[in-house]
Design a protein around this motif. Structure first.
Motif, PDB file in Angstrom:
ATOM      1  N   PHE A  11       0.830  -1.198   0.000  1.00 57.14           N
ATOM      2  CA  PHE A  11       0.000   0.000   0.000  1.00 57.14           C
ATOM      3  C   PHE A  11       0.869   1.255   0.000  1.00 57.14           C
ATOM      4  O   PHE A  11       0.490   2.288  -0.548  1.00 57.14           O
ATOM      5  N   THR A  12       2.024   1.165   0.630  1.00 50.94           N
ATOM      6  CA  THR A  12       2.948   2.294   0.661  1.00 50.94           C
ATOM      7  C   THR A  12       3.968   2.204  -0.457  1.00 50.94           C
ATOM      8  O   THR A  12       4.207   3.172  -1.189  1.00 50.94           O
ATOM      9  N   SER A  13       4.596   1.034  -0.622  1.00 55.65           N
ATOM     10  CA  SER A  13       5.741   0.915  -1.522  1.00 55.65           C
ATOM     11  C   SER A  13       5.363   0.997  -2.996  1.00 55.65           C
ATOM     12  O   SER A  13       6.166   1.468  -3.812  1.00 55.65           O
ATOM     13  N   LEU A  14       4.148   0.576  -3.377  1.00 53.95           N
ATOM     14  CA  LEU A  14       3.769   0.650  -4.786  1.00 53.95           C
ATOM     15  C   LEU A  14       3.676   2.095  -5.271  1.00 53.95           C
ATOM     16  O   LEU A  14       4.087   2.416  -6.390  1.00 53.95           O
ATOM     17  N   ALA A  15       3.115   2.969  -4.445  1.00 53.20           N
ATOM     18  CA  ALA A  15       3.026   4.379  -4.827  1.00 53.20           C
ATOM     19  C   ALA A  15       4.417   4.982  -4.991  1.00 53.20           C
ATOM     20  O   ALA A  15       4.658   5.789  -5.892  1.00 53.20           O
ATOM     21  N   GLY A  47      -0.566   5.150 -13.666  1.00 48.49           N
ATOM     22  CA  GLY A  47       0.484   4.143 -13.582  1.00 48.49           C
ATOM     23  C   GLY A  47       0.469   3.417 -12.248  1.00 48.49           C
ATOM     24  O   GLY A  47       0.670   2.200 -12.184  1.00 48.49           O
ATOM     25  N   TYR A  48       0.215   4.154 -11.183  1.00 46.95           N
ATOM     26  CA  TYR A  48       0.081   3.548  -9.861  1.00 46.95           C
ATOM     27  C   TYR A  48      -1.130   2.620  -9.817  1.00 46.95           C
ATOM     28  O   TYR A  48      -1.068   1.492  -9.310  1.00 46.95           O
ATOM     29  N   GLY A  49      -2.246   3.076 -10.377  1.00 47.08           N
ATOM     30  CA  GLY A  49      -3.445   2.252 -10.415  1.00 47.08           C
ATOM     31  C   GLY A  49      -3.230   0.965 -11.195  1.00 47.08           C
ATOM     32  O   GLY A  49      -3.720  -0.099 -10.810  1.00 47.08           O
ATOM     33  N   MET A  50      -2.470   1.024 -12.290  1.00 40.55           N
ATOM     34  CA  MET A  50      -2.209  -0.173 -13.083  1.00 40.55           C
ATOM     35  C   MET A  50      -1.355  -1.171 -12.326  1.00 40.55           C
ATOM     36  O   MET A  50      -1.580  -2.392 -12.392  1.00 40.55           O
TER      37      MET A  50
END
Length: 427
Positions: free
Chosen positions: A237-241, A254-257
């Motif tokens: 939840f933190t690291s992907l953004a 891009g974050y949503g994908m």
């Protein structure tokens, strides 16, 4: 595969979750992106928001478990969902009006954390009341399939919608979606619930729950493994953004994908878990293998050179993650007595989510100090070590307490919950 859906009360719950979870994921993506924007793409600010959302779990989840054992879980769920809907409504109105500030988001993250700390143990314990003990693994897996289907749809909608209308409308949509859960709970037939013995208010009930878990080697092993993997490995939840914005330079879409690709794996894993859950009880061996696989894939994913390669690697990572979480949840729920289920699930939620106040800021600090990829390779390595260590502890405990070799083989070949406890009883 869908055996639990034959139960009307569970169908009502399931239907509400389909809608509400999509709204929840839209809010999660919007909240992360809003914090990122308000803080000037500061990963530490994002970590603080995550920590504030999960800090209440440390103080409230154990007491929430006690409360869930004492009161009507269906009515408590209605109250909790109403509070979560109100939180989303306030945040949405602040954002849409242009009055939102970072400190307000922090405050509302904390408010959401309070309701979440009450919601998770109550909801987890309520699953058994809706379907009965025999259908728990199947119902838990179906819940996860809904959650992860929403994890595919929600981020995909939010990622593109944010670029068109902004983050505020995502919060308002989530507020509306909570009405689906409230309606489902209100329409249930209380007489058809599989309720356990009433737990009368008394002193020492929390202490009794802690002692119950402490005295069960099988439960303790699951709790320790869940704590390390969830705190250090499952930090997406933190690291992907951070990876989307700071490593690959993408925007909200891009974050949503990336979130959607992760969810493709978790959704596939949850469907297979539902199929396993309809056939028999969960296995300890599967839990250990999933934890090891999660860490190994996460470690490898951290070194992927391109956005596309990284995104593809998230699919098996999602599969391993949901296999681990589903198996752990089912192991705990099927191993406890009905009158202890709320308290044990409160403890489980504490070790599952309670590490986020540590993990959130830690991920932000690691990304700032060692680069945006570091939460993945460090978290992956810790998850692998935790799986190996727990497997070794189980094996060593079996030898030290005089388990017969056949008994130890049962633990790792069948992986049944309670094998350790049973071995103690027959030595």
């Amino acid at each position: 595969m869908f055996a639990s859906l034959r139960v009307r009360n569970y169908r009502l719950f399931f239907s509400g979750q389909v809608i509400s979870n999509i709204g929840t994921w839209m809010q999660r993506i919007a909240q992360d992106w809003l914090v990122f924007q308000l803080s000037g793409n500061n990963p530490i600010a994002l970590g603080i928001a995550v920590a504030l959302q999960f800090v209440p779990t440390l103080a409230l989840s154990l007491w929430a478990g006690v409360l869930a054992d004492r009161v009507d879980k269906r009515k408590l769920g209605i109250v909790i969902q109403s509070g979560m809907g109100l939180q989303a409504l306030v945040l949405g109105l602040l954002d849409v009006s242009g009055a939102v500030a970072l400190w307000q988001v922090y405050l509302l993250c904390f408010v959401l954390g309070i309701f979440s700390a009450l919601d998770v143990p109550t909801r987890q314990a309520f699953v058994a009341e809706m379907v009965g003990r025999k259908q728990i693994p199947n119902a838990v897996a179906l819940n996860s399939s809904v959650f992860n289907m929403a994890r595919i749809v929600g981020p995909a909608i939010a990622g593109f919608a944010i670029t068109w209308v902004g983050t505020g409308w995502m919060f308002l949509a989530n507020a509306v979606s909570t009405l689906a859960v409230i309606t489902g709970l209100a329409l249930m037939n209380p007489d058809k619930l599989f309720r356990g013995p009433a737990v009368v208010r008394a002193k020492g009930q929390l202490r009794d729950g802690l002692a119950y878990v402490r005295g069960r080697a099988d439960l303790m092993t699951v709790m320790v493994l869940v704590f390390f993997v969830s705190t250090f490995g499952i930090t997406f939840f933190t690291s992907l953004a951070i990876v989307a914005g700071n490593v690959f330079g993408t925007q909200a879409d891009g974050y949503g994908m990336l979130s959607t690709l992760l969810a493709v794996g978790t959704f596939t894993g949850s469907l297979l878990a539902a199929r396993r859950g309809a056939k028999g009880r969960p296995r300890v061996r599967l839990l250990l293998a999933a934890a090891f696989g999660l860490g190994a894939v996460e470690f490898v994913a951290s070194f992927m050179p391109t956005y596309l390669a990284f995104g593809i690697a998230l699919i098996p990572l999602g599969f391993a993650t949901i296999t681990f979480l589903n198996t752990a949840n089912s192991l705990v729920q099927t191993a406890v007595s009905a009158e202890m289920r709320g308290r044990v699930m409160g403890i489980y939620v504490l070790v599952l989510i309670g590490g986020n106040p540590i993990g959130g800021p830690m991920v932000g600090w690691m990304a700032s100090t060692f680069g945006g990829r570091s939460p993945f390779y460090i978290g992956g390595a810790i998850s692998v070590l935790a799986a190996v260590a727990c497997a070794a502890v189980l094996a060593r405990r079996g030898v030290a307490t005089g388990y017969r070799p056949a008994g130890l083989r049962v633990l790792f070949s069948s992986g049944r919950v309670g094998a350790v406890s049973h071995a103690k009883q027959v030595r």
